[in-house]
Design a protein around this motif. Structure first.
Motif, PDB file in Angstrom:
ATOM      1  N   GLU A   1      24.811  -5.579  30.423  1.00  0.00           N
ATOM      2  CA  GLU A   1      25.511  -6.698  29.783  1.00  0.00           C
ATOM      3  C   GLU A   1      25.847  -7.788  30.803  1.00  0.00           C
ATOM      4  OE1 GLU A   1      27.852  -4.516  26.112  1.00  0.00           O
ATOM      5  OE2 GLU A   1      28.701  -4.403  28.122  1.00  0.00           O
TER       6      GLU A   1
ATOM      7  N   VAL B   1      24.181  -8.457  33.586  1.00  0.00           N
ATOM      8  CA  VAL B   1      22.927  -9.108  33.991  1.00  0.00           C
ATOM      9  C   VAL B   1      22.496 -10.106  32.910  1.00  0.00           C
ATOM     10  CG1 VAL B   1      20.458  -8.719  34.391  1.00  0.00           C
ATOM     11  CG2 VAL B   1      22.157  -7.270  35.517  1.00  0.00           C
ATOM     12  N   VAL B   2      22.578  -9.730  31.636  1.00  0.00           N
ATOM     13  CA  VAL B   2      22.196 -10.623  30.543  1.00  0.00           C
ATOM     14  C   VAL B   2      23.129 -11.836  30.513  1.00  0.00           C
ATOM     15  CG1 VAL B   2      22.078 -10.823  28.017  1.00  0.00           C
ATOM     16  CG2 VAL B   2      21.096  -8.824  29.159  1.00  0.00           C
TER      17      VAL B   2
ATOM     18  N   THR C   1      24.892 -13.136  32.969  1.00  0.00           N
ATOM     19  CA  THR C   1      24.644 -13.961  34.150  1.00  0.00           C
ATOM     20  C   THR C   1      23.355 -14.768  33.982  1.00  0.00           C
ATOM     21  OG1 THR C   1      25.766 -12.327  35.535  1.00  0.00           O
ATOM     22  CG2 THR C   1      24.355 -13.913  36.658  1.00  0.00           C
ATOM     23  N   THR C   2      22.325 -14.176  33.409  1.00  0.00           N
ATOM     24  CA  THR C   2      21.060 -14.879  33.172  1.00  0.00           C
ATOM     25  C   THR C   2      21.260 -16.033  32.191  1.00  0.00           C
ATOM     26  OG1 THR C   2      19.829 -12.835  33.557  1.00  0.00           O
ATOM     27  CG2 THR C   2      18.676 -14.608  32.397  1.00  0.00           C
ATOM     28  N   ILE C   3      21.975 -15.779  31.120  1.00  0.00           N
ATOM     29  CA  ILE C   3      22.239 -16.836  30.129  1.00  0.00           C
ATOM     30  C   ILE C   3      23.037 -17.966  30.776  1.00  0.00           C
ATOM     31  CG2 ILE C   3      23.487 -17.369  27.996  1.00  0.00           C
ATOM     32  CD1 ILE C   3      22.668 -14.548  27.025  1.00  0.00           C
TER      33      ILE C   3
ATOM     34  N   GLY D   1      23.127 -18.765  33.950  1.00  0.00           N
ATOM     35  CA  GLY D   1      22.248 -19.452  34.902  1.00  0.00           C
ATOM     36  C   GLY D   1      21.327 -20.441  34.204  1.00  0.00           C
ATOM     37  N   ILE D   2      20.752 -20.036  33.074  1.00  0.00           N
ATOM     38  CA  ILE D   2      19.880 -20.936  32.322  1.00  0.00           C
ATOM     39  C   ILE D   2      20.662 -22.153  31.831  1.00  0.00           C
ATOM     40  CG2 ILE D   2      18.521 -21.152  30.190  1.00  0.00           C
ATOM     41  CD1 ILE D   2      17.662 -18.200  30.667  1.00  0.00           C
TER      42      ILE D   2
END
Length: 144
Positions: free
Chosen positions: A10, A12-13, A15-17, A19-20
């Motif tokens: 959760e 990682v997801v 943080t990725t969102i 970052g985008i």
């Protein structure tokens, strides 16, 4: 009893969102800054064109059908290399031209500036009346 908190997946997801989203916002901000700089240059070109056109409209000694050009001082050009090119030509003459009659002149003005590695330009035209003098009348009109 269940554990409270987030799993590693959760985090990682999320943080990725995030970052985008941040990359998208920064890209939009960079585009807005580029557009603002470009609009500032066009606004400066319009102001320089108005300044130069006013000077040309008031100058009664401008030669007709001759290309005139010059460069703007860097202090009024915002530090950007810029200049102008103008041409005064007869636009409308009376049917039978004679000294003392009114005629219409056209002033074509191009303002140019360098932005990045490209040359940009802005053009405008103006018209003014003038009283004909003997030297303004074409010889073909006099001979007829």
């Amino acid at each position: 009893m269940g554990r409270r908190g987030f799993t590693l997946l959760e985090l990682v997801v999320a943080t990725t969102i995030m970052g985008i989203a941040v990359v998208g916002l920064l890209s939009g901000l960079a585009g807005a800054v580029r557009n603002a700089a470009r609009l500032r240059d066009y606004d400066r070109a319009v102001q320089l064109a108005q300044l130069r056109m006013n000077e040309l409209l008031l100058d009664d000694r401008l030669p007709r059908n001759v290309d005139l050009q010059g460069a703007f001082d860097a202090s009024i050009g915002g530090g950007v290399e810029s200049g102008w090119r103008a041409r005064l030509s007869a636009f409308e003459m009376p049917p039978v031209p004679a000294p003392g009659q009114l005629a219409l002149d056209r002033i074509e003005l191009e303002i140019w500036w360098i932005y990045g590695a490209q040359r940009h330009s802005f053009s405008l035209d103006a018209y003014r009346r003038h009283v004909l003098k003997p030297e303004d009348i074409p010889q073909t009109a006099v001979a007829q």
